[in-house]
Design a protein around this motif. Structure first.
Motif, short mmCIF file in Angstrom:
data_model
loop_
_atom_site.label_atom_id
_atom_site.label_comp_id
_atom_site.label_asym_id
_atom_site.label_seq_id
_atom_site.Cartn_x
_atom_site.Cartn_y
_atom_site.Cartn_z
N GLY A 1 2.42 -13.86 -0.68
CA GLY A 1 1.61 -13.14 0.23
C GLY A 1 2.49 -12.07 0.74
N LEU A 2 3.86 -12.33 0.82
CA LEU A 2 4.75 -11.07 1.20
C LEU A 2 4.96 -10.13 -0.04
CD1 LEU A 2 7.38 -13.02 3.23
CD2 LEU A 2 5.71 -11.44 4.01
N PHE A 3 4.92 -10.64 -1.13
CA PHE A 3 5.15 -9.88 -2.35
C PHE A 3 3.87 -8.90 -2.47
CE2 PHE A 3 3.96 -9.21 -7.03
CZ PHE A 3 5.21 -8.57 -7.43
N ILE A 4 2.62 -9.41 -2.39
CA ILE A 4 1.66 -8.94 -2.38
C ILE A 4 1.47 -7.44 -1.18
CG2 ILE A 4 -1.12 -8.71 -2.11
CD1 ILE A 4 -0.88 -11.30 -3.67
N PHE A 5 1.90 -7.99 -0.04
CA PHE A 5 1.75 -7.24 1.12
C PHE A 5 2.76 -5.98 0.99
CE2 PHE A 5 3.01 -5.99 5.53
CZ PHE A 5 1.68 -5.85 5.98
N THR B 1 0.24 -2.13 -4.80
CA THR B 1 -1.12 -2.41 -3.71
C THR B 1 -1.11 -1.25 -2.68
OG1 THR B 1 0.11 -4.09 -2.46
CG2 THR B 1 -1.21 -4.79 -4.30
N ASN B 2 0.06 -0.98 -2.30
CA ASN B 2 -0.03 -0.08 -1.15
C ASN B 2 -0.36 1.22 -1.69
OD1 ASN B 2 0.94 -1.78 1.06
ND2 ASN B 2 2.98 -1.37 0.62
N ASN B 3 0.09 1.56 -2.70
CA ASN B 3 -0.42 3.10 -3.38
C ASN B 3 -2.05 2.96 -3.53
OD1 ASN B 3 2.16 4.23 -3.22
ND2 ASN B 3 2.77 3.58 -5.12
N PHE B 4 -2.34 1.68 -4.17
CA PHE B 4 -3.81 1.83 -4.55
C PHE B 4 -4.61 1.73 -3.22
CE2 PHE B 4 -7.67 -0.96 -4.83
CZ PHE B 4 -8.08 -0.40 -5.85
N ALA B 5 -4.31 1.47 -1.83
CA ALA B 5 -4.98 1.62 -0.71
C ALA B 5 -4.66 3.03 -0.08
CB ALA B 5 -4.60 0.64 -0.02
N PHE B 6 -3.59 3.60 -0.38
CA PHE B 6 -3.27 4.69 0.43
C PHE B 6 -3.95 6.03 -0.47
CE2 PHE B 6 -0.38 1.80 2.87
CZ PHE B 6 -1.26 1.87 4.19
N ASN B 7 -3.51 5.86 -1.83
CA ASN B 7 -4.20 6.96 -2.54
C ASN B 7 -5.61 7.22 -2.57
OD1 ASN B 7 -1.50 7.69 -3.42
ND2 ASN B 7 -1.78 6.50 -5.40
N TYR B 8 -6.22 5.99 -2.33
CA TYR B 8 -7.74 6.10 -2.12
C TYR B 8 -8.07 6.93 -0.88
CZ TYR B 8 -12.61 4.98 -1.27
OH TYR B 8 -13.87 4.90 -1.03
N GLN B 9 -7.43 6.59 0.01
CA GLN B 9 -7.47 7.17 1.30
C GLN B 9 -7.14 8.70 1.34
OE1 GLN B 9 -4.79 5.55 4.37
NE2 GLN B 9 -6.03 6.88 6.21
#
Length: 148
Positions: free
Chosen positions: A121-125, A130-138
């Motif tokens: 969970g900490l690795f994914i978080f 994963t962070n770039n995937f969410a924030f690049n979409y934004q």
């Protein structure tokens, strides 16, 4: 939540019927079993609620759409309700290392399995992908280029 590890150890040692006979000899076996079942069933819902609140807080803080957290919470709630979190394949993948140390004691199995899931969970978080995937979409949606 393991509020009564004695019940789990008894079932592990004597089996279900033998442990019920063993617990019957004690005076408060019915309340112990009742509290164990209540907390065991409620712990999944409590964990989902805490996860939802953390996810909702992070999405609001990062100015992302809050409905994403709600959709994930509803899906997880349905998976929990229909018992799909306890699929044999998932247990084999994530809990196989804990089964290797189960002969040392049940506590070690829980510690190993909890450590594996917490690390995952900490690795994914904290993973940059994963962070770039969410924030690049934004960023594409708002036409703002994120800082690197």
């Amino acid at each position: 939540m393991l509020n009564d590890i004695g019940i789990i150890k008894s079932i592990d040692k004597y089996g279900l019927e033998g442990s019920l006979k063993h617990l019957y000899k004690e005076g408060n076996y019915s309340s112990r079993i009742a509290y164990f079942l209540i907390w065991t069933n409620l712990s999944g819902l409590i964990g989902l609620l805490f996860g939802f609140l953390i996810s909702l807080g992070l999405t609001i803080k990062k100015k992302m759409f809050w409905l994403n957290a709600l959709i994930v919470f509803i899906i997880a709630l349905l998976l929990n309700r229909f018992g799909l979190f306890h699929i044999k394949i998932i247990n084999t993948i994530f809990f196989s290392l804990g089964n290797l140390v189960s002969h040392f004691g049940l506590e070690y199995e829980f510690i190993i399995n909890g450590t594996i899931l917490l690390t995952l969970g900490l690795f994914i978080f904290f993973n940059k992908w994963t962070n770039n995937f969410a924030f690049n979409y934004q960023a594409k949606k708002t036409n703002v280029i994120p800082e690197k």
